[in-house]
Design a protein around this motif. Structure first.
Motif, PDB file in Angstrom:
ATOM      1  N   THR A 287     -11.092   0.690  13.146  1.00 49.79           N
ATOM      2  CA  THR A 287     -10.430   1.222  11.954  1.00 49.79           C
ATOM      3  C   THR A 287     -11.073   0.616  10.720  1.00 49.79           C
ATOM      4  OG1 THR A 287      -8.340   1.538  13.121  1.00 49.79           O
ATOM      5  CG2 THR A 287      -8.239   1.409  10.719  1.00 49.79           C
TER       6      THR A 287
ATOM      7  N   PRO B 231     -12.705   1.480   6.544  1.00 47.75           N
ATOM      8  CA  PRO B 231     -12.783   2.398   5.409  1.00 47.75           C
ATOM      9  C   PRO B 231     -14.167   3.041   5.342  1.00 47.75           C
ATOM     10  CG  PRO B 231     -13.106   0.163   4.649  1.00 47.75           C
ATOM     11  CD  PRO B 231     -12.786   0.069   6.120  1.00 47.75           C
ATOM     12  N   ASP B 232     -14.278   4.091   4.553  1.00 50.82           N
ATOM     13  CA  ASP B 232     -15.582   4.747   4.395  1.00 50.82           C
ATOM     14  C   ASP B 232     -16.607   3.804   3.780  1.00 50.82           C
ATOM     15  OD1 ASP B 232     -14.571   7.096   5.442  1.00 50.82           O
ATOM     16  OD2 ASP B 232     -13.998   7.890   3.479  1.00 50.82           O
TER      17      ASP B 232
ATOM     18  N   SER C 162       0.819  -1.211   0.000  1.00 49.38           N
ATOM     19  CA  SER C 162       0.000   0.000   0.000  1.00 49.38           C
ATOM     20  C   SER C 162       0.853   1.262   0.000  1.00 49.38           C
ATOM     21  CB  SER C 162      -0.935  -0.004   1.217  1.00 49.38           C
ATOM     22  OG  SER C 162      -0.227   0.270   2.421  1.00 49.38           O
ATOM     23  N   GLN C 163       2.075   1.147   0.491  1.00 52.71           N
ATOM     24  CA  GLN C 163       2.979   2.291   0.527  1.00 52.71           C
ATOM     25  C   GLN C 163       3.899   2.346  -0.693  1.00 52.71           C
ATOM     26  OE1 GLN C 163       2.470   4.551   3.165  1.00 52.71           O
ATOM     27  NE2 GLN C 163       0.757   3.101   3.247  1.00 52.71           N
TER      28      GLN C 163
ATOM     29  N   VAL D 187      -8.240   0.594   4.442  1.00 54.03           N
ATOM     30  CA  VAL D 187      -7.839   1.944   4.839  1.00 54.03           C
ATOM     31  C   VAL D 187      -6.446   2.265   4.298  1.00 54.03           C
ATOM     32  CG1 VAL D 187      -7.265   3.412   6.815  1.00 54.03           C
ATOM     33  CG2 VAL D 187      -9.316   1.964   6.885  1.00 54.03           C
ATOM     34  N   GLN D 188      -5.522   1.332   4.435  1.00 58.22           N
ATOM     35  CA  GLN D 188      -4.157   1.564   3.959  1.00 58.22           C
ATOM     36  C   GLN D 188      -4.108   1.859   2.458  1.00 58.22           C
ATOM     37  OE1 GLN D 188      -2.624  -2.207   5.490  1.00 58.22           O
ATOM     38  NE2 GLN D 188      -1.160  -1.079   6.765  1.00 58.22           N
ATOM     39  N   THR D 189      -4.946   1.180   1.703  1.00 63.36           N
ATOM     40  CA  THR D 189      -4.931   1.337   0.246  1.00 63.36           C
ATOM     41  C   THR D 189      -5.869   2.434  -0.247  1.00 63.36           C
ATOM     42  OG1 THR D 189      -6.636  -0.378   0.020  1.00 63.36           O
ATOM     43  CG2 THR D 189      -4.331  -1.091  -0.130  1.00 63.36           C
ATOM     44  N   GLY D 190      -6.482   3.156   0.659  1.00 62.14           N
ATOM     45  CA  GLY D 190      -7.407   4.203   0.241  1.00 62.14           C
ATOM     46  C   GLY D 190      -8.641   3.657  -0.463  1.00 62.14           C
ATOM     47  N   GLY D 191      -9.106   2.487  -0.015  1.00 61.52           N
ATOM     48  CA  GLY D 191     -10.295   1.891  -0.616  1.00 61.52           C
ATOM     49  C   GLY D 191     -10.023   1.038  -1.836  1.00 61.52           C
ATOM     50  N   ARG D 192      -8.754   0.750  -2.105  1.00 62.04           N
ATOM     51  CA  ARG D 192      -8.394  -0.027  -3.301  1.00 62.04           C
ATOM     52  C   ARG D 192      -8.142  -1.493  -2.967  1.00 62.04           C
ATOM     53  NH1 ARG D 192      -3.711   1.352  -4.147  1.00 62.04           N
ATOM     54  NH2 ARG D 192      -3.403   3.002  -2.599  1.00 62.04           N
TER      55      ARG D 192
ATOM     56  N   SER E  26       0.303   2.314  -6.058  1.00 66.04           N
ATOM     57  CA  SER E  26      -1.068   2.837  -5.953  1.00 66.04           C
ATOM     58  C   SER E  26      -2.075   1.889  -6.598  1.00 66.04           C
ATOM     59  CB  SER E  26      -1.153   4.214  -6.631  1.00 66.04           C
ATOM     60  OG  SER E  26      -0.853   4.113  -8.015  1.00 66.04           O
TER      61      SER E  26
END
Length: 315
Positions: free
Chosen positions: A158, A160-161, A59-60, A91-96, A63
């Protein structure tokens, strides 16, 4: 149509997995699959890093969207823990992140001493596990008293949205029915147009992901040698892959798989037209996404060549 790269945790170290993912994104692959194993299939493969640690690193480093292909949320790890791990990954992947799940193999799931259930019971356990995971993703306290699982005021903080999609791996009609009923998508590793069509018909047209392995090398013979040395286990028939309990058993059984049988079942070597033709079989079978893994040490050359020559043609 989306083309992704398949990261094989059984064969590569954590550093190599991140290296492959970064190279895949640079080359134009659009997504990642990553396997979830406790053991490799055989000692020659020699790796098996913890998938949730790897997803954090990935995730870091990239993308790209990430799907587990696949996680078994039923025996070795309680579904309440998988729910927390997957929520963190999202969450780490921004929803991916997509949670790919399946009924697993004894190879990975017996390690705590649990009895390996029958196929029907494993499907029943998977359905309950998915129900519990989705309930926990709502963010409320969950006290669960099910047939196979219990929780006591468990809550995931924790999150994700939006909850991650859950894709279900399926081999055989019962598993396919379950995948269509509970899954947000379908995962398979064969260019099986009938299975894809059945899933889409029964699920109302939900997406399907397919995966395939190749053995890139300077010559076809070299590629076949890598594939047979590392992945002869893939040629075992029937339910052996689900019921054999250790890499040593897989090594013993794979002695029955000849080099010629491996050669007949894979694409090996540098002929890009053969590689493209194999991926086209998955496109023609109706998959919405196709993921390709390399077998052997030549993964960077494979990724670069696919990015330059194969993916543009397929698109």
């Amino acid at each position: 149509m989306r083309f992704g790269y398949f990261l094989s945790c059984e064969e590569y170290s954590p550093t190599e997995i991140v290296e492959q993912a970064v190279a895949a994104e640079k080359a134009g692959f659009e997504a990642l699959w990553i396997s979830d194993h406790y053991h490799p299939w055989n000692d020659e493969q020699g790796n098996s890093p913890f998938v949730w640690g790897m997803i954090g690193a990935l995730s870091q480093a990239t993308s790209l969207p990430i799907t587990t292909a696949v996680t078994c949320p039923t025996v070795r790890i309680h579904p309440a823990v998988i729910a927390q791990a997957a929520a963190t990954a999202a969450v780490q992947t921004g929803g991916r992140f997509t949670l790919g799940v399946g009924t697993g193999e004894a190879l990975n799931e017996h390690v705590l001493g649990d009895v390996w259930p029958s196929a029907d019971v494993r499907l029943e356990m998977l359905e309950e596990a998915v129900d519990l995971i989705r309930e926990l993703w709502k963010g409320e306290e969950v006290t669960w008293d099910g047939k196979h699982y219990e929780t006591d005021t468990a809550r995931i903080y924790t999150r994700p949205d939006q909850a991650p999609p859950i894709y279900v791996s399926a081999f055989g009609p019962k598993a396919l029915d379950l995948a269509a009923r509970i899954g947000d998508g379908f995962i398979n590793t064969a260019p099986d147009a009938d299975a894809v069509s059945t899933f889409k018909d029964k699920s109302g047209g939900k997406p399907a992901q397919g995966g395939v392995k190749v053995a890139w090398a300077e010559t076809e013979d070299e590629g076949i040698d890598h594939a047979h040395r590392l992945w002869a286990t893939a040629g075992l028939p029937g339910e052996l892959a689900q019921v054999l309990p250790s890499p040593h058993h897989f090594e013993q059984a794979s002695q029955l798989v000849t080099r010629d049988a491996t050669a007949d079942s894979i694409v090996a070597g540098p002929d890009i037209d053969k590689h493209i033709a194999q991926l086209q079989e998955y496109v023609d079978a109706g998959y919405d996404e196709v993921y390709v893994a390399n077998m052997g040490p030549n993964y960077l050359a494979m990724i670069e060549t696919y990015g330059r020559d194969a993916l543009p043609q397929l698109r």
